[in-house]
Scaffold this motif. Structure first.
Motif, mmCIF file in Angstrom:
data_model
loop_
_atom_site.group_PDB
_atom_site.id
_atom_site.type_symbol
_atom_site.label_atom_id
_atom_site.label_comp_id
_atom_site.label_asym_id
_atom_site.label_seq_id
_atom_site.Cartn_x
_atom_site.Cartn_y
_atom_site.Cartn_z
ATOM 1 N N VAL A 1 0.835 -1.204 0.000
ATOM 2 C CA VAL A 1 0.000 0.000 0.000
ATOM 3 C C VAL A 1 0.867 1.251 0.000
ATOM 4 O O VAL A 1 0.627 2.199 -0.762
ATOM 5 C CB VAL A 1 -0.955 -0.005 1.209
ATOM 6 N N ALA A 2 1.898 1.266 0.845
ATOM 7 C CA ALA A 2 2.767 2.444 0.947
ATOM 8 C C ALA A 2 3.464 2.732 -0.385
ATOM 9 O O ALA A 2 3.566 3.893 -0.806
ATOM 10 C CB ALA A 2 3.794 2.242 2.053
ATOM 11 N N GLU A 3 3.942 1.691 -1.055
ATOM 12 C CA GLU A 3 4.608 1.890 -2.348
ATOM 13 C C GLU A 3 3.644 2.400 -3.407
ATOM 14 O O GLU A 3 4.010 3.230 -4.251
ATOM 15 C CB GLU A 3 5.248 0.585 -2.821
ATOM 16 N N PHE B 1 1.944 6.849 -6.854
ATOM 17 C CA PHE B 1 0.849 7.538 -7.531
ATOM 18 C C PHE B 1 0.228 8.679 -6.728
ATOM 19 O O PHE B 1 -0.594 9.428 -7.252
ATOM 20 C CB PHE B 1 -0.252 6.544 -7.896
ATOM 21 N N GLY B 2 0.572 8.775 -5.434
ATOM 22 C CA GLY B 2 0.074 9.885 -4.633
ATOM 23 C C GLY B 2 -1.279 9.674 -3.993
ATOM 24 O O GLY B 2 -1.755 10.527 -3.234
ATOM 25 N N ARG B 3 -1.916 8.535 -4.261
ATOM 26 C CA ARG B 3 -3.243 8.274 -3.706
ATOM 27 C C ARG B 3 -3.578 6.805 -3.900
ATOM 28 O O ARG B 3 -2.848 6.062 -4.558
ATOM 29 C CB ARG B 3 -4.302 9.145 -4.387
ATOM 30 N N LEU B 4 -4.719 6.388 -3.342
ATOM 31 C CA LEU B 4 -5.234 5.041 -3.567
ATOM 32 C C LEU B 4 -6.754 5.126 -3.500
ATOM 33 O O LEU B 4 -7.316 5.614 -2.520
ATOM 34 C CB LEU B 4 -4.716 4.054 -2.518
ATOM 35 N N ASP B 5 -7.401 4.664 -4.560
ATOM 36 C CA ASP B 5 -8.860 4.734 -4.653
ATOM 37 C C ASP B 5 -9.538 3.369 -4.610
ATOM 38 O O ASP B 5 -10.683 3.266 -4.170
ATOM 39 C CB ASP B 5 -9.266 5.420 -5.971
ATOM 40 N N TYR C 1 -6.182 5.936 3.069
ATOM 41 C CA TYR C 1 -6.127 6.514 1.720
ATOM 42 C C TYR C 1 -7.463 6.377 1.006
ATOM 43 O O TYR C 1 -7.861 7.270 0.241
ATOM 44 C CB TYR C 1 -5.008 5.850 0.926
ATOM 45 N N LEU C 2 -8.177 5.283 1.257
ATOM 46 C CA LEU C 2 -9.509 5.130 0.676
ATOM 47 C C LEU C 2 -10.462 6.170 1.265
ATOM 48 O O LEU C 2 -11.351 6.672 0.568
ATOM 49 C CB LEU C 2 -10.036 3.718 0.926
ATOM 50 N N GLY D 1 -13.946 5.549 -2.221
ATOM 51 C CA GLY D 1 -13.126 4.346 -2.260
ATOM 52 C C GLY D 1 -13.949 3.096 -2.526
ATOM 53 O O GLY D 1 -15.156 3.050 -2.276
ATOM 54 N N ALA D 2 -13.270 2.070 -3.036
ATOM 55 C CA ALA D 2 -13.953 0.803 -3.319
ATOM 56 C C ALA D 2 -13.012 -0.359 -3.048
ATOM 57 O O ALA D 2 -11.823 -0.302 -3.385
ATOM 58 C CB ALA D 2 -14.440 0.762 -4.759
#
Length: 260
Positions: A76-78, A83-87, A130-131, A137-138
């Motif tokens: 997750v951290a990488e 990409f600067g985010r996680l959706d 991040y979600l 988020g999904a």
């Protein structure tokens, strides 16, 4: 239909082959940025190259074992660092381990639960902040339709997958206030390396189409499914087109499952 996936950052565990890889290609084709993780670096490198070749998307691969909580956190951290985010998170990692109860060892139980259940738990926990930031988020947890109605000689897989369905429902309730949707996709017989090996070992005289349609598969639609058919459902569930869908499971099994 516009799925609204352009620019969305997606992490797919078990993303180097099979349903994970085809899902990555499908989402990348819709404009998503993709991170895939798996245990084998050579497979990951090849998968990333294939995604780029087919879609031109931004792809990052991470060698990680999701049965390790630290590896889940690192994946997750990488992804966020790249990409600067996680959706979107797709908990897809898993293998098929099935046999009778008396043959299932303590080690088999532990390995299966660590990989399929705790892998999803640890990845989801790491992704949660991040979600929440995403605002839409999904999460999709992969399971099997047999998890709903386990048959003989399906252990430990049917138990770990059934637990994943309970996890999906409970998480969907807990995370709805944060606008995070959580669903499950329950696959049946889908074309994979394992099934293709069975075809070549057991019926080398048949074409894939002939093997896929053998009556002993007992599939109402009359054939084994394709990975793309599972990927299409996953893509829908993580997209804006499914914005009012959460806490449910969708069978992708050609009608073989005994329950809805």
């Amino acid at each position: 239909m516009n799925l609204g996936l352009t620019g969305k950052v997606t992490l797919i565990t078990g993303g180097s082959k099979g349903i994970g890889l085809v899902t990555a290609i499908t989402l990348a084709s819709e404009g998503a940025h993709i991170a895939i993780c798996a245990r084998n670096e050579d497979d990951l490198r090849g998968a990333a190259a294939r995604i780029v070749e087919k879609t031109g998307a931004k792809v990052h691969y991470i060698q990680a074992d999701v049965s390790s909580e630290k590896d889940c956190q690192r994946a997750v951290a990488e992804t966020v660092e790249r990409f600067g985010r996680l959706d979107i998170l797709i908990n897809n990692a898993g293998t098929f381990a099935a046999g009778p109860f008396e043959h299932a060892t303590h080690e088999a139980w532990t390995q299966d639960l660590d990989l399929k259940l705790f892998g999803a738990i640890h990845c989801s926990k790491a992704a949660l902040p991040y979600l929440k930031e995403s605002g839409r988020g999904a999460i999709v947890n992969m399971s099997t339709s047999s998890a709903k109605t386990p048959g003989a000689s399906t252990l430990p897989t049917s138990v770990s997958r059934a637990a994943g369905l309970a996890l999906t429902k409970a998480m969907s309730q807990d995370l709805a206030a944060s606008h995070i949707r959580v669903n499950a996709v329950c696959v049946g017989l889908i074309q994979s390396d394992q099934i293709e090996r069975s075809w070549k070992n057991q019926h080398p005289e048949l074409t894939w189409e002939q093997f896929s349609q053998l009556p002993h598969h007992q599939i109402p639609l009359g054939r084994v499914g394709y990975t793309q058919e599972a990927a299409n459902v996953i893509a829908f569930l993580v997209s804006d087109a499914a914005s009012y869908v959460t806490g449910t499971s969708v069978n992708v099994d050609g009608g073989k499952g005994a329950t809805l």
